[in-house]
Design an enzyme around this catalytic site. Structure first.
Site, PDB file in Angstrom:
ATOM      1  N   HIS A   1     -12.728  53.109 -13.524  1.00 19.94           N
ATOM      2  CA  HIS A   1     -12.259  54.256 -13.628  1.00 19.94           C
ATOM      3  C   HIS A   1     -10.881  54.316 -14.273  1.00 19.94           C
ATOM      4  O   HIS A   1     -10.181  53.441 -14.698  1.00 19.94           O
ATOM      5  CB  HIS A   1     -11.964  54.279 -12.076  1.00 19.94           C
ATOM      6  CG  HIS A   1     -11.520  55.724 -11.638  1.00 19.94           C
ATOM      7  ND1 HIS A   1     -10.212  56.203 -11.554  1.00 19.94           N
ATOM      8  CD2 HIS A   1     -12.210  56.564 -10.947  1.00 19.94           C
ATOM      9  CE1 HIS A   1     -10.091  57.485 -11.038  1.00 19.94           C
ATOM     10  NE2 HIS A   1     -11.137  57.742 -10.666  1.00 19.94           N
TER      11      HIS A   1
ATOM     12  N   ASP B   1      -9.809  46.552  -8.168  1.00 23.95           N
ATOM     13  CA  ASP B   1      -9.880  48.120  -7.760  1.00 23.95           C
ATOM     14  C   ASP B   1     -11.120  48.009  -6.453  1.00 23.95           C
ATOM     15  O   ASP B   1     -12.204  48.008  -6.970  1.00 23.95           O
ATOM     16  CB  ASP B   1     -10.227  48.867  -8.876  1.00 23.95           C
ATOM     17  CG  ASP B   1     -10.377  50.454  -8.525  1.00 23.95           C
ATOM     18  OD1 ASP B   1     -10.503  50.541  -7.517  1.00 23.95           O
ATOM     19  OD2 ASP B   1     -10.631  51.236  -9.494  1.00 23.95           O
TER      20      ASP B   1
ATOM     21  N   GLN C   1     -14.122  51.668  -4.245  1.00 30.24           N
ATOM     22  CA  GLN C   1     -15.510  51.899  -3.908  1.00 30.24           C
ATOM     23  C   GLN C   1     -16.273  50.857  -3.105  1.00 30.24           C
ATOM     24  O   GLN C   1     -17.484  50.939  -2.902  1.00 30.24           O
ATOM     25  CB  GLN C   1     -16.339  52.181  -5.186  1.00 30.24           C
ATOM     26  CG  GLN C   1     -16.005  53.537  -5.911  1.00 30.24           C
ATOM     27  CD  GLN C   1     -16.113  54.949  -5.122  1.00 30.24           C
ATOM     28  OE1 GLN C   1     -16.940  54.686  -4.334  1.00 30.24           O
ATOM     29  NE2 GLN C   1     -15.395  55.629  -5.544  1.00 30.24           N
TER      30      GLN C   1
ATOM     31  N   LYS D   1     -11.519  57.339   0.963  1.00 31.53           N
ATOM     32  CA  LYS D   1     -12.894  57.205   0.766  1.00 31.53           C
ATOM     33  C   LYS D   1     -13.558  55.897   1.844  1.00 31.53           C
ATOM     34  O   LYS D   1     -14.806  55.759   1.588  1.00 31.53           O
ATOM     35  CB  LYS D   1     -12.985  56.498  -0.587  1.00 31.53           C
ATOM     36  CG  LYS D   1     -12.633  57.231  -1.927  1.00 31.53           C
ATOM     37  CD  LYS D   1     -12.639  56.250  -3.032  1.00 31.53           C
ATOM     38  CE  LYS D   1     -12.059  56.924  -4.381  1.00 31.53           C
ATOM     39  NZ  LYS D   1     -12.494  58.180  -4.867  1.00 31.53           N
TER      40      LYS D   1
ATOM     41  N   CYS E   1     -14.114  60.495 -13.792  1.00 30.66           N
ATOM     42  CA  CYS E   1     -13.185  59.638 -14.409  1.00 30.66           C
ATOM     43  C   CYS E   1     -13.554  58.205 -15.259  1.00 30.66           C
ATOM     44  O   CYS E   1     -12.731  57.251 -14.724  1.00 30.66           O
ATOM     45  CB  CYS E   1     -12.050  59.650 -13.354  1.00 30.66           C
ATOM     46  SG  CYS E   1     -11.467  60.968 -12.739  1.00 30.66           S
TER      47      CYS E   1
HETATM   48  N1  C6P Z   1     -12.931  58.046  -7.729  1.00 32.06           N
HETATM   49  C1  C6P Z   1     -14.708  59.510  -7.421  1.00 32.06           C
HETATM   50  O1  C6P Z   1     -15.412  60.452  -7.687  1.00 32.06           O
HETATM   51  P1  C6P Z   1      -7.438  57.819  -5.786  1.00 32.06           P
HETATM   52  O2  C6P Z   1      -7.964  59.233  -6.554  1.00 32.06           O
HETATM   53  O3  C6P Z   1      -6.592  57.197  -6.133  1.00 32.06           O
HETATM   54  O4  C6P Z   1      -7.719  57.792  -4.463  1.00 32.06           O
HETATM   55  O5  C6P Z   1      -8.749  56.870  -6.327  1.00 32.06           O
HETATM   56  C2  C6P Z   1      -8.846  56.402  -7.714  1.00 32.06           C
HETATM   57  C3  C6P Z   1      -9.904  55.609  -8.030  1.00 32.06           C
HETATM   58  C4  C6P Z   1      -9.740  54.394  -8.471  1.00 32.06           C
HETATM   59  N2  C6P Z   1     -10.939  53.449  -8.774  1.00 32.06           N
HETATM   60  C5  C6P Z   1     -12.231  53.760  -8.256  1.00 32.06           C
HETATM   61  C6  C6P Z   1     -13.441  52.857  -8.787  1.00 32.06           C
HETATM   62  C7  C6P Z   1     -12.455  55.162  -7.901  1.00 32.06           C
HETATM   63  O6  C6P Z   1     -13.665  55.449  -7.708  1.00 32.06           O
HETATM   64  C8  C6P Z   1     -11.465  56.183  -7.794  1.00 32.06           C
HETATM   65  C9  C6P Z   1     -11.587  57.581  -7.358  1.00 32.06           C
HETATM   66  C10 C6P Z   1     -13.187  59.217  -7.299  1.00 32.06           C
HETATM   67  O7  C6P Z   1     -15.469  58.667  -8.299  1.00 32.06           O
HETATM   68  C11 C6P Z   1     -12.455  60.385  -7.846  1.00 32.06           C
HETATM   69  S1  C6P Z   1     -12.255  60.505  -9.437  1.00 32.06           S
END
Ligand code: C6P
Length: 413
Positions: free
Chosen positions: A130, A207, A210, A233, A371
């Site tokens: 991401h 990270d 997910q 999430k 992203c």
């Molecule tokens: N992915 C998706 O629709 P935040 O926005 O800080 O809570 O998370 C960022 C982020 C970082 N790593 C991974 C693997 C992610 O999936 C995400 C967030 C969302 O897939 C929004 S782009």
């Protein structure tokens, strides 16, 4: 299909009742919420706990001697304890509250990076990261004269581990890798990758945005150095998240942000900093969100999370089968190990059009690059349509998705 029919130990209808948002209609149809990868829904217990805090306990923490402040502090720190147990961290102080994964990665990249990364050093990130786990590393690399190297993947969307092993060397200062890809659903073998990195003395930043919503995790078993995730999430509120780090790193790392709440002494000549976790929590935190995250962990602990993971996996397999049966659909990301994400394209139809037509039928998916533009580039597509599942989704919802996708194809035929 058989597998889903056999799912006797997961009462999805009962679970769905915990999530008030799911019972509404959208565009005249019952909502089918398949955008859990972006944000999962929030159970009533989390809503209640957050409301209770706002209605009865709201106050600043760690600052007041009065009743409410102490009460709020206790609730917030109790949430941190829950985080510790949830990821099996050795020490609660190693669990730093952040606003989400993005903030957590920025914290590690800039704080660890300023101290430990220098000119000529290398940072490994994977092809499927991401943007949140690419850009902070790019920024610190630029600042320090270090290089970003990319761990490649194959056509199925699996990291090529042999190549990864060959990339590690004495210049490598960090491996930043996603536990589960948000655009492909690949579950990476992070435990093995961490063990390999450690042979070279290289720390690993996982990270986990997910992964934590989909299966139990254990940072001690993984032996990761940093482990970062977002509350929104994993059935909690936005504005909550966690950066777990091993004390041996955190104690040596400089603060990322500075201000109130993170100091020991301040004078105009010099400031000394509080120990962890305070050192990394400058300013008033998102107290309601943190307490809500604690309630989300309570919720996950109260259900059979292993059974939820197994159910979700079967749901993903069923969805893969249903969409895979439609000749025009191309599934992007076919790794052997996957969790809860089904990305796809349809030749000649832009994913945004797929998303819009599905929305008209009450079906929420995400369309775009998620992203993860380097992933899109790898597959030579501008975007994908992505259905992402949670343990409250049903086989009937997958059927509706497949039928709706079929209709999209007919509209554009
Ligand atoms: N992915 C998706 O629709 P935040 O926005 O800080 O809570 O998370 C960022 C982020 C970082 N790593 C991974 C693997 C992610 O999936 C995400 C967030 C969302 O897939 C929004 S782009």
């Amino acid at each position: 299909m058989e597998a889903v029919k056999q799912m006797t130990n997961w009462d999805v209808e009962k679970i769905r009742k915990d999530f008030p948002v799911l019972s509404q209609t959208v565009n005249g149809q019952p909502l089918v919420y398949l955008d859990n990868g972006a944000s999962s829904q929030v159970p009533q217990s989390v809503i209640d706990r957050t409301s209770k805090y706002l209605a009865e306990e709201h106050s600043n923490i760690h600052r007041g001697v009065h009743y409410l402040s102490q009460h709020a502090t206790t609730a917030y720190e109790a949430a941190r304890e829950k985080v510790k147990r949830f990821i099996n961290a050795p020490d609660v102080k190693e669990c730093i509250f952040v606003r989400g994964t993005t903030e957590g990665v920025n914290l590690v990249a800039f704080s660890y990076g300023r101290k430990f990364i220098g000119e000529g050093d290398e940072i490994l990130v994977s092809q499927m990261e991401h943007h949140s786990n690419i850009i902070p590393w790019q920024m610190i690399a630029e600042e320090k004269g270090a290089t970003i190297r990319v761990i490649p993947m194959n056509e199925r969307g699996e990291l090529i581990i042999d190549e990864y092993e060959n990339m590690l060397n004495e210049r490598t200062k960090m491996v930043a890798v996603t536990h589960v890809s948000n655009s492909l659903g690949t579950v990476n073998p992070v435990k093995e990758m961490i063990a390999t990195a450690h042979k070279f003395g290289v720390p690993v930043c996982v990270d986990a945005a997910q992964s934590v919503p989909h299966f139990p995790v254990d940072v001690q078993d993984l032996d990761c150095d940093f482990f970062i995730f977002s509350g929104h999430k994993m059935f909690g509120p936005t504005g909550s998240g966690v950066m777990y780090g091993k004390r041996k790193w955190l104690d040596q790392m400089p603060p990322y942000q500075t201000g109130g709440g993170m100091i020991r002494t301040v004078s105009f000549e010099k400031t000394t900093f509080a120990p962890i976790p305070d050192k990394f929590e400058a300013g008033t935190p998102a107290i309601a969100a943190g307490i809500g995250l604690g309630a989300a962990i309570d919720y996950i602990n109260a259900i059979d999370f292993e059974a939820a993971a197994a159910y979700e996996h079967e749901l993903l397999e069923y969805a893969t089968e249903r969409l895979g049966d439609i000749p025009e659909v191309k599934i992007i990301g076919t790794a052997a190990e996957k969790a809860s994400v089904l990305s796809f394209t349809i030749e000649g139809i832009h994913p945004h059009d797929i998303g819009t037509i599905l929305d008209q039928q009450g079906i929420a998916i995400r369309a775009g690059h998620h992203c993860a533009q380097p992933v899109m580039e790898f597959y030579d597509v501008p975007a994908t349509a992505r259905a992402s599942f949670a343990f409250y989704n049903t086989k009937e919802e997958v059927d509706k998705l497949a039928d709706a996708v079929q209709k999209v194809i007919e509209v554009f035929a």
